[in-house]
Design a protein around this motif. Structure first.
Motif, PDB file in Angstrom:
ATOM      1  N   HIS A 182      82.916  -3.861  30.142  1.00 18.88           N
ATOM      2  CA  HIS A 182      82.363  -5.210  30.234  1.00 18.88           C
ATOM      3  C   HIS A 182      81.189  -5.419  29.286  1.00 18.88           C
ATOM      4  O   HIS A 182      80.489  -6.431  29.383  1.00 18.88           O
ATOM      5  N   ARG A 183      80.987  -4.505  28.382  1.00 17.51           N
ATOM      6  CA  ARG A 183      79.819  -4.572  27.501  1.00 17.51           C
ATOM      7  C   ARG A 183      79.792  -5.859  26.681  1.00 17.51           C
ATOM      8  O   ARG A 183      78.780  -6.570  26.645  1.00 17.51           O
ATOM      9  N   ARG A 184      80.908  -6.180  26.015  1.00 16.09           N
ATOM     10  CA  ARG A 184      80.918  -7.359  25.143  1.00 16.09           C
ATOM     11  C   ARG A 184      80.798  -8.655  25.941  1.00 16.09           C
ATOM     12  O   ARG A 184      80.159  -9.605  25.512  1.00 16.09           O
ATOM     13  N   ARG A 228      74.857 -13.160  28.167  1.00 14.46           N
ATOM     14  CA  ARG A 228      73.409 -13.121  27.954  1.00 14.46           C
ATOM     15  C   ARG A 228      72.995 -14.022  26.795  1.00 14.46           C
ATOM     16  O   ARG A 228      71.993 -14.747  26.878  1.00 14.46           O
ATOM     17  N   ARG A 229      73.757 -13.991  25.711  1.00 16.31           N
ATOM     18  CA  ARG A 229      73.395 -14.793  24.549  1.00 16.31           C
ATOM     19  C   ARG A 229      73.629 -16.284  24.785  1.00 16.31           C
ATOM     20  O   ARG A 229      72.898 -17.130  24.267  1.00 16.31           O
ATOM     21  N   LEU A 230      74.625 -16.618  25.570  1.00 19.40           N
ATOM     22  CA  LEU A 230      74.845 -18.028  25.914  1.00 19.40           C
ATOM     23  C   LEU A 230      73.670 -18.585  26.703  1.00 19.40           C
ATOM     24  O   LEU A 230      73.263 -19.741  26.505  1.00 19.40           O
ATOM     25  N   LYS A 231      73.117 -17.788  27.598  1.00 17.26           N
ATOM     26  CA  LYS A 231      71.968 -18.244  28.414  1.00 17.26           C
ATOM     27  C   LYS A 231      70.746 -18.560  27.562  1.00 17.26           C
ATOM     28  O   LYS A 231      69.903 -19.361  27.965  1.00 17.26           O
ATOM     29  N   VAL A 254      75.303 -20.857  32.980  1.00 16.08           N
ATOM     30  CA  VAL A 254      76.602 -20.462  32.428  1.00 16.08           C
ATOM     31  C   VAL A 254      77.403 -19.872  33.578  1.00 16.08           C
ATOM     32  O   VAL A 254      77.070 -18.797  34.091  1.00 16.08           O
ATOM     33  N   PHE A 255      78.432 -20.581  33.998  1.00 15.73           N
ATOM     34  CA  PHE A 255      79.228 -20.121  35.136  1.00 15.73           C
ATOM     35  C   PHE A 255      80.518 -19.443  34.682  1.00 15.73           C
ATOM     36  O   PHE A 255      81.069 -19.758  33.619  1.00 15.73           O
TER      37      PHE A 255
END
Length: 598
Positions: free
Chosen positions: A391-393, A399-402, A410-411
């Motif tokens: 699930h790393r990517r 995280r970057r979307l937030k 971001v749901f």
């Protein structure tokens, strides 16, 4: 060639405003025209325009009148026909075969599409424009490309292209195929010459078939055989299922009474840059302005983002293997961030990205080293050690979307695979913790579907031990997140292989774990799934062993057991408990499912 318009034209006036006298391609769809990448006609139309072709859309034409089909004139290259985002029969009827009162893909939820819309539209177009090529596409055509069991008529129907006056059928995600078809017609080829495009099905005369070599084909039992012999039906399904590999699959042939249908191998998976380009096209994400009422299906996806395609879960009741395929094709993080920044600038955006995902949200970025080399020839599964379960990517993406200015939440609404979380020893629990803290609004969706070993085996779902391990992981993660979160499990009744005893086992599990579902997921046989083959034939197509198929009263009892606590279900639950010799669960004790008194 005009630049991409704000909306693809749906009228002569809009064509004139764009300076277009005759369109290259006209797409006819059973959905309202919503310019959003989740709506197939809009996506295919934008892709064709991006490739240099002018495209118009005729949404939800009145099939009883010729005028609607003439509104854009005659296309220079071809008509594309789709029933819409959902099979028209699935869209029109409930699992109990009751007609639905509305259509979420229509303005105001009004019903505007006919049953078996692909056939109806193709017939009308052929009668009005007999010389124009007709190309079928969309989920209805894709999953009815071979002879198939049809739940709504309780019969085996011919391939949809054998019944429709159409020249080609595009199956799967059709961007590569439709652009190639348009390009070859543009170069002067006739539609009858286009027989080698991957991801398409064409028709061959019986006479030509009998005189040709069959070495390069996998020939499956004919329509006459599969419609009269259930073992032949199961055999045909197994044979074409095993050829749905874009690298190793062979062409598949199925003779029909008046024609022979030929499926070319599936289209190759899209490269990351190709997928990025498709989803970066200038979608407006709104209904066409001519509509006076909203289209209900848009609201839940208006500000959602597609991160990838494909699913290697291979669930028996899902047709993704035959449509999007098993190979996960992921967009780049930069492309997804670019799309999110566009959302921030759009009217109506209030800081909430409704979903970031695909068929299974947390398969984003997961890869198999063998996919690049054409796979290994086996069916992909979440248990395969060759797939990099990490699930790393996806964590990095969320995280970057937030961090984007203007994005508040971001749901992840499209659901996750609980078995992938359990398998990912390095990032699984961390992903779940952040999911609970940041990306789930109270309820996390997972789909164990059942807990009985014999049923999960038929469904090709993980065993109950994996669900229990996930629930332990979830409790730890929810505790660390500091938020009150709950798991919303999707559970299914009436699936082939499931008996009343199995449903009682599930009901006891729900009782012991304090699980109550508000909606019941009753198995519906839809075209081209393993489960539908089991339902129709009573056989597992891969082993040819008999499978129990619940029907009639038993199916009603199984459905009731999923909500055993409801007073209106007590009579059926009691009947099921008595038939299974489980009267110990009738009474007033804490372990009982229904009280002694009716």
């Amino acid at each position: 060639m005009p630049e991409q318009p704000e909306y693809l034209p749906i009228s002569r006036r809009e064509m004139k405003e764009l300076g277009v006298d005759q369109l290259d391609v006209i797409l006819v769809t059973g959905d309202a025209y919503v310019d959003h990448p989740s709506f197939g006609a809009a996506l295919i139309g934008r892709v064709l325009w991006d490739a240099g072709f002018t495209v118009g859309i005729i949404p939800q034409p009145d099939w009883r009148r010729s005028e609607d089909f003439k509104r854009l004139g005659e296309p220079r290259l071809f008509f594309g026909v789709t029933a819409g985002n959902v099979d028209s029969m699935v869209n029109a009827f409930t699992p109990n075969l009751k007609r639905r009162s509305g259509d979420v893909y229509s303005p105001g939820g009004e019903i505007r599409r006919p049953d078996r819309a692909t056939l109806v539209y193709a017939d009308r177009i052929h009668s009005i424009f007999p010389g124009r090529p007709v190309v079928l596409g969309g989920i209805e055509a894709s999953l009815r490309r071979f002879a198939h069991y049809d739940y709504w008529s309780d019969s085996v129907r011919r391939s949809i292209i054998a019944d429709a006056p159409a020249d080609l059928l595009v199956f799967g995600m059709g961007e590569l195929a439709v652009v190639e078809i348009a390009s070859r017609l543009e170069r002067g080829e006739s539609i009858g010459e286009i027989r080698d495009v991957r991801g398409t099905v064409f028709k061959m005369s019986v006479k030509e078939w009998k005189s040709s070599s069959h070495e390069e084909y996998t020939v499956i039992p004919s329509f006459d055989e599969v419609s009269s012999d259930k073992r032949k039906y199961a055999e045909a399904f197994r044979l074409h299922y095993m050829e749905q590999d874009p690298f190793r699959g062979r062409a598949v042939v199925q003779p029909h009474p008046k024609t022979v249908i030929v499926q070319n191998p599936p289209a190759r998976p899209l490269k990351t840059e190709e997928l990025d380009r498709i989803y970066e096209l200038p979608y407006i994400r709104r209904e066409h302005p001519s509509y006076r009422k909203p289209v209900p299906a848009l609201e839940s996806v208006r500000f959602s983002i597609t991160s990838h395609r494909g699913c290697f879960g291979s669930c028996s009741f899902c047709a993704l293997t035959h449509h999007q395929g098993r190979i996960v094709q992921s967009r780049s993080i930069e492309s997804i961030l670019k799309e999110a920044r566009r959302l921030v600038e759009m009217p109506g955006f209030r800081g909430v990205i409704q979903d970031v995902g695909g068929p299974t949200a947390d398969m984003y970025g997961m890869v198999c080293a063998l996919w690049e080399r054409g796979g290994c020839g086996r069916i992909c599964t979440p248990e395969c050690d060759n797939i990099e379960i990490s699930h790393r990517r996806y964590l990095e993406l969320l995280r970057r979307l937030k961090e984007i200015p203007g994005v508040r939440h971001v749901f992840v609404s499209s659901g996750i695979r609980h078995d992938l979380v359990v398998r990912d020893e390095k990032y699984g629990e961390l992903f779940l913790e952040e999911l609970c803290r940041e990306h789930v609004s109270g309820h996390l969706k997972i789909a164990p579907e059942h807990i009985s070993e014999s049923v999960t085996r038929c469904m090709h779902k993980p065993p109950v031990e994996v669900l229990d391990a996930f629930m332990n992981c979830f409790r730890r993660a929810a505790g660390k997140s500091g938020r009150e979160e709950y798991v919303l499990p999707y559970l299914m009744s009436g699936h082939p292989g499931c008996t009343v005893r199995d449903m009682i086992e599930l009901a006891e599990y729900m009782r012991d774990h304090r699980i109550r579902v508000e909606q019941v997921q009753d198995f519906t046989p839809t075209p081209m799934t393993v489960s539908t083959t089991m339902y129709h034939t009573g056989l597992d197509p891969f082993t040819m062993k008999p499978v129990h198929v619940p029907r009639g009263r038993e199916k009603m009892i199984q459905r009731a057991l999923l909500q055993y606590w409801l007073p209106q279900n007590r009579k059926l639950v009691r009947e099921g408990l008595i038939s299974a010799d489980r009267t110990d669960l009738i009474g007033d004790g804490p372990m009982c499912l229904v009280p002694s008194n009716p």
